[in-house]
Design a protein around this motif. Structure first.
Motif, PDB file in Angstrom:
ATOM      1  N   LEU A   8      -1.301 -11.614   4.905  1.00  0.00           N
ATOM      2  CA  LEU A   8      -0.547 -10.384   4.252  1.00  0.00           C
ATOM      3  C   LEU A   8       0.266  -9.826   5.838  1.00  0.00           C
ATOM      4  O   LEU A   8       1.498  -9.662   5.522  1.00  0.00           O
ATOM      5  CB  LEU A   8      -1.514  -9.436   4.112  1.00  0.00           C
ATOM      6  CG  LEU A   8      -2.160  -9.248   2.686  1.00  0.00           C
ATOM      7  CD1 LEU A   8      -3.341  -8.344   2.258  1.00  0.00           C
ATOM      8  CD2 LEU A   8      -1.264  -9.271   1.521  1.00  0.00           C
ATOM      9  N   ILE A   9      -0.224  -9.992   6.791  1.00  0.00           N
ATOM     10  CA  ILE A   9       0.412  -9.277   8.277  1.00  0.00           C
ATOM     11  C   ILE A   9       1.478 -10.464   8.257  1.00  0.00           C
ATOM     12  O   ILE A   9       2.572 -10.126   8.855  1.00  0.00           O
ATOM     13  CB  ILE A   9      -0.525  -9.559   9.160  1.00  0.00           C
ATOM     14  CG1 ILE A   9      -1.284  -8.273   9.048  1.00  0.00           C
ATOM     15  CG2 ILE A   9       0.265  -9.166  10.401  1.00  0.00           C
ATOM     16  CD1 ILE A   9      -1.247  -6.898   8.693  1.00  0.00           C
ATOM     17  N   ASP A  10       1.226 -11.670   8.176  1.00  0.00           N
ATOM     18  CA  ASP A  10       2.177 -12.694   8.519  1.00  0.00           C
ATOM     19  C   ASP A  10       3.458 -12.549   7.630  1.00  0.00           C
ATOM     20  O   ASP A  10       4.447 -13.280   8.007  1.00  0.00           O
ATOM     21  CB  ASP A  10       1.610 -14.360   8.229  1.00  0.00           C
ATOM     22  CG  ASP A  10       0.744 -14.447   9.307  1.00  0.00           C
ATOM     23  OD1 ASP A  10       0.824 -14.105  10.382  1.00  0.00           O
ATOM     24  OD2 ASP A  10      -0.158 -15.603   9.223  1.00  0.00           O
ATOM     25  N   ALA A  11       3.057 -12.019   6.472  1.00  0.00           N
ATOM     26  CA  ALA A  11       4.312 -11.735   5.287  1.00  0.00           C
ATOM     27  C   ALA A  11       4.979 -10.736   5.720  1.00  0.00           C
ATOM     28  O   ALA A  11       6.082 -10.212   5.198  1.00  0.00           O
ATOM     29  CB  ALA A  11       3.639 -11.735   4.245  1.00  0.00           C
ATOM     30  N   LYS A  12       4.700  -9.814   6.817  1.00  0.00           N
ATOM     31  CA  LYS A  12       5.372  -8.491   7.237  1.00  0.00           C
ATOM     32  C   LYS A  12       5.595  -7.594   6.122  1.00  0.00           C
ATOM     33  O   LYS A  12       6.703  -6.876   5.843  1.00  0.00           O
ATOM     34  CB  LYS A  12       6.805  -8.899   7.604  1.00  0.00           C
ATOM     35  CG  LYS A  12       6.517 -10.062   9.123  1.00  0.00           C
ATOM     36  CD  LYS A  12       8.188 -10.188   9.509  1.00  0.00           C
ATOM     37  CE  LYS A  12       7.919 -10.837  10.916  1.00  0.00           C
ATOM     38  NZ  LYS A  12       7.004 -12.231  10.872  1.00  0.00           N
ATOM     39  N   VAL A  13       4.312  -7.396   5.468  1.00  0.00           N
ATOM     40  CA  VAL A  13       4.562  -6.327   4.384  1.00  0.00           C
ATOM     41  C   VAL A  13       4.718  -4.718   4.986  1.00  0.00           C
ATOM     42  O   VAL A  13       4.021  -4.699   6.059  1.00  0.00           O
ATOM     43  CB  VAL A  13       3.395  -6.306   3.418  1.00  0.00           C
ATOM     44  CG1 VAL A  13       3.020  -7.605   2.783  1.00  0.00           C
ATOM     45  CG2 VAL A  13       1.973  -6.158   4.371  1.00  0.00           C
ATOM     46  N   SER A  14       5.072  -3.871   4.253  1.00  0.00           N
ATOM     47  CA  SER A  14       5.234  -2.548   5.071  1.00  0.00           C
ATOM     48  C   SER A  14       3.974  -1.864   4.572  1.00  0.00           C
ATOM     49  O   SER A  14       3.632  -0.667   5.372  1.00  0.00           O
ATOM     50  CB  SER A  14       6.402  -1.838   4.451  1.00  0.00           C
ATOM     51  OG  SER A  14       6.505  -1.837   2.820  1.00  0.00           O
ATOM     52  N   ALA A  15       3.220  -2.167   3.622  1.00  0.00           N
ATOM     53  CA  ALA A  15       1.871  -1.438   3.277  1.00  0.00           C
ATOM     54  C   ALA A  15       1.153  -2.312   2.233  1.00  0.00           C
ATOM     55  O   ALA A  15       1.582  -3.224   1.802  1.00  0.00           O
ATOM     56  CB  ALA A  15       1.938   0.036   2.448  1.00  0.00           C
ATOM     57  N   VAL A  16      -0.199  -1.782   2.162  1.00  0.00           N
ATOM     58  CA  VAL A  16      -0.933  -2.713   1.510  1.00  0.00           C
ATOM     59  C   VAL A  16      -1.951  -1.893   0.698  1.00  0.00           C
ATOM     60  O   VAL A  16      -2.547  -0.931   1.163  1.00  0.00           O
ATOM     61  CB  VAL A  16      -2.065  -3.544   2.213  1.00  0.00           C
ATOM     62  CG1 VAL A  16      -3.279  -4.288   1.441  1.00  0.00           C
ATOM     63  CG2 VAL A  16      -1.269  -4.712   3.167  1.00  0.00           C
ATOM     64  N   VAL A  17      -1.827  -2.014  -0.770  1.00  0.00           N
ATOM     65  CA  VAL A  17      -2.638  -0.992  -1.422  1.00  0.00           C
ATOM     66  C   VAL A  17      -3.535  -1.933  -2.168  1.00  0.00           C
ATOM     67  O   VAL A  17      -3.314  -2.752  -3.096  1.00  0.00           O
ATOM     68  CB  VAL A  17      -1.743  -0.505  -2.807  1.00  0.00           C
ATOM     69  CG1 VAL A  17      -2.412   0.605  -3.717  1.00  0.00           C
ATOM     70  CG2 VAL A  17      -0.552   0.292  -1.953  1.00  0.00           C
ATOM     71  N   ASN A  18      -4.942  -1.478  -2.218  1.00  0.00           N
ATOM     72  CA  ASN A  18      -6.063  -2.262  -2.617  1.00  0.00           C
ATOM     73  C   ASN A  18      -6.750  -1.459  -3.579  1.00  0.00           C
ATOM     74  O   ASN A  18      -7.109  -0.176  -3.529  1.00  0.00           O
ATOM     75  CB  ASN A  18      -7.057  -2.668  -1.720  1.00  0.00           C
ATOM     76  CG  ASN A  18      -8.048  -3.708  -1.980  1.00  0.00           C
ATOM     77  OD1 ASN A  18      -7.975  -3.892  -3.138  1.00  0.00           O
ATOM     78  ND2 ASN A  18      -8.912  -4.123  -1.013  1.00  0.00           N
TER      79      ASN A  18
END
Length: 391
Positions: free
Chosen positions: A54-64
């Protein structure tokens, strides 16, 4: 990598705004993510590998929608996301998957997920301090997980004792492992760093390169061509499957192998390997049964927390496989510590002497060289005569 909170330039609302990407399986979602996306996942006990993807994909936020740490064990994923400065909103609830669609623009602010101006879910923001609290509490659950591990180990040993003890059920393959090293690559823990430090080892020993599902893509990315690809064939690219490597499809014990459907679409053939364990364990057992001298593991699981991160269903096979292989199995980091290509001083002196000798022979073998030698001899005679006259 640190990501700062972005503001919507249109309405200047606070928080993080971006396109939504959703998937129940995190490893499928990471293939579609683009920088700036908001990743919506359903991943209880978020593991290290998924968090790094997820970090490698450079997401701006993660919603779980699930709990990123249930307290079963101190899983590593939430801390990785928190350390990267990416907002992680936890335990939002399953209704977010209904309220949001792929490609929608959403905003995340202080634990609330908005679609347009309407809140569609609310969770807890897991910052570093909160993650540390959860990890400390989760350590108390390790004893329960160890009990489950013991039970799973005994059950797996009953089902796979013939494979583990005698190699029964290992298929015939065309790739030769005899008297060679095998490098088994899993797209897991620190696989990029491991492959980078093994360059000289691979160049000198030419091991059989075995990619486990996405590990085959990792080999290609590092500039190598895998000799064999082992796995479910669900997380490796079409291009890598067509690279010419031998394909071994991990099948269920009853013979079902969903991976063959994909190979048929690509016009490829594969060899089934029915086994209960995980694909990385199947790859190692195959290399061992085919008489590999040494098995070097890249990106695999080694510690208790890493076993737990894989999930209880996979822990038993991983642990018992390592017991079965014993000293034949070496982690990539161990190889890097033992194997160094060093140039010693005596080797440099020998090389210098050989070079000077080659120059001397070249000079002596040519007319121009003979003239130079005569001049040098005359100068030396003049020098020695001057010394004698001075004394």
């Amino acid at each position: 990598m640190k990501l700062s909170l972005r503001r919507n330039r249109t309405d200047a609302l606070p928080g993080v705004t971006g396109p939504v990407r959703l998937d129940r399986r995190t490893k499928n979602l990471t293939k579609r993510l683009r920088p700036g996306d908001i990743a919506v996942i359903d991943h209880a006990d978020l593991d290290k590998v998924s968090a790094e993807a997820l970090i490698d994909a450079k997401v701006s936020a993660v919603v779980n929608v699930a709990q990123s740490c249930t307290g079963s064990y101190p899983n590593l994923g939430p801390g990785i996301i928190a350390d990267a400065g990416v907002p992680l909103v936890d335990n939002v609830g399953d209704e977010v998957f209904t309220a949001l669609s792929e490609g929608d623009t959403a905003r995340v602010d202080e634990g609330i997920v908005y679609r347009d101006s309407e809140p569609v879910g609310k969770g807890i923001v897991l910052d570093r301090a909160r993650v540390d609290e959860l990890m400390e509490s989760a350590k108390e659950g390790l004893s329960t997980q160890l009990e489950a591990f013991t039970a799973n180990t005994m059950e797996f040993l009953k089902r796979e004792r013939e494979l583990l003890l005698d190699g029964v059920g290992v298929p015939e393959v065309r790739t030769s492992f005899a008297r060679r090293h095998a490098l088994v690559v899993v797209r897991g823990y620190d696989y990029r760093q491991d492959l980078a430090i093994l360059k000289s080892y691979i160049r000198e020993y030419h091991p059989v390169l075995v990619g486990v599902d996405g590990g085959a893509d990792a080999l290609v990315e590092a500039g190598y061509t895998p000799d064999m690809i082992v796995g479910d064939m669900d997380s490796v690219s079409d291009e890598t499957l067509k690279c010419g490597a031998e394909l071994v499809v991990h099948a269920y014990r009853d013979g079902r192998a969903p991976g063959f459907a994909r190979l048929e679409k690509l016009g490829l053939e594969g060899t089934p390997f029915p086994a209960t364990g995980t694909s990385e364990d199947v790859a190692m057992l195959l290399a061992d049964a085919k008489s590999a001298e040494l098995i070097v593991a890249v990106g695999t699981h080694a510690t208790l927390v890493e076993f737990l991160d894989k999930g209880r269903s996979g822990m038993a096979s991983t642990f018992l496989t390592r017991l079965r292989l014993g000293p034949k199995l070496i982690d990539a980091k161990g190889v890097s510590r033992l194997h160094h290509t060093r140039i010693r001083m005596w080797q440099l002196l020998l090389l210098l002497a050989a070079g000077l000798l080659a120059i001397a022979v070249s000079i002596a073998a040519t007319p121009a060289g003979q003239e130079w030698l005569d001049v040098l001899q005359a100068r030396w005679d003049d020098f020695t005569y001057w010394i004698q006259e001075t004394l």
